[in-house]
Scaffold this active site. Structure first.
Site, short mmCIF file in Angstrom:
data_model
loop_
_atom_site.label_atom_id
_atom_site.label_comp_id
_atom_site.label_asym_id
_atom_site.label_seq_id
_atom_site.Cartn_x
_atom_site.Cartn_y
_atom_site.Cartn_z
N GLY A 21 -1.30 1.80 5.94
CA GLY A 21 -1.94 1.71 4.64
C GLY A 21 -3.27 2.44 4.70
O GLY A 21 -3.62 3.06 5.71
N THR A 25 -3.03 -0.34 10.01
CA THR A 25 -1.74 0.07 10.55
C THR A 25 -1.00 -1.18 11.00
O THR A 25 -1.62 -2.10 11.55
CB THR A 25 -1.92 1.03 11.74
N ASP A 125 -0.78 -8.53 -6.26
CA ASP A 125 -0.33 -7.22 -5.77
C ASP A 125 1.18 -7.25 -5.51
O ASP A 125 1.65 -6.76 -4.47
CB ASP A 125 -1.09 -6.82 -4.50
#
Length: 267
Positions: A21, A25, A125
């Site tokens: 991201g 990681t 999210d």
């Protein structure tokens, strides 16, 4: 960056990179302490990152740890700049080959979301990348991950339209403008995810971040049955309500949304 064979924190042996991201990681690693098991090890890209990056990691761990829900990721341990959680070998929900399996997975996630909403937590999210599957999907199903941006109900998150570009296709208006969040916030994101899992693309698309933000704030949900012959018009009606710009106009729960869509697509 860690490499296969590296030892982390004295107990984790790195096996492979499984995800990256903007700020971290994720590795597949072997925990050598009892009970020995394979874990997903998330490490901040720079362990000396600002305090807000560590705060997000701490929130991710604390919220998931408090849920103890079969379709919420199980977290194991954490420290400065890292955390470990269960390893979901089946990959993201998009890897499921059939629409019935994808609907089954999203129905499980809907139940998990309604559960966490009952505890006054909003994920904030929900998207395909944050819905992972066990290796044996039929036995163990799907799991919701990444609670780093979770908030309490009615909290007003800082607007993030310019910061989390990868989440824009699934972001409801109130999240983009910094309004109070609620279970309806996650329902909207789940509806966007659902459209993508059924049709191959989220409901709103644009060439630029600004254009996509404007679409989420102002555009009417597309009538997808006009483009896709096998979709019934009832699908459009349900999605129009789930994607209403005002949270109060959406369904009362994520489970209600998934039950309606499942019935429509089964008939």
């Amino acid at each position: 960056m860690l490499s296969p064979g590296d030892r982390f924190e004295g107990r984790y042996i790195v096996e492979a990179v499984i995800g990256r991201g903007g700020s971290s990681t994720v590795y597949r690693a072997r925990d050598t302490r009892p009970p020995e098991r394979t874990v997903a090890l998330k490490v901040l890209a720079d362990r000396a990152q600002p305090a807000d990056a560590q705060a997000r990691l701490d929130r991710e761990f604390a919220v998931a740890r408090a849920m103890a829900q079969p379709h919420v990721v199980e977290v194991y341990d954490h420290g400065p700049g890292w955390l470990t959680m269960e390893h979901l070998a089946g990959g993201p929900v998009s890897r499921l080959a059939t629409i019935p399996n994808r609907l089954a997975a999203l129905t499980q996630i809907a139940g998990a979301l309604d559960d966490i909403h009952g505890r006054d937590v909003v994920h904030c999210d929900v998207k395909p990348a944050n819905i992972l599957c066990h290796a044996d999907f039929y036995a163990d199903g799907a799991v919701l991950v990444d609670f780093g941006t979770a908030h309490t109900r009615n909290e007003k998150p800082r607007p993030h339209a310019g910061e989390v570009t990868a989440s824009l296709p699934y972001s409801p208006p109130e999240l983009l403008t910094g309004g109070p969040v609620s279970g309806a916030t996650d329902e909207y994101a789940l509806a966007c995810t659902l459209v993508e899992m059924v049709t191959g693309a989220p409901p709103f698309t644009a060439a630029t971040r600004m254009g996509l933000t404007a679409a989420q704030l102002n555009s009417v949900p597309p009538r997808l049955s006009r483009r896709i012959d096998w979709l019934p018009s009832a699908f459009d009606s349900v999605m129009a309500k789930a994607l209403a710009k005002q949270p109060a106009d959406r369904y009362q729960s994520c489970t209600e949304l998934m039950a309606l869509i499942t019935r429509i697509l089964r008939d």
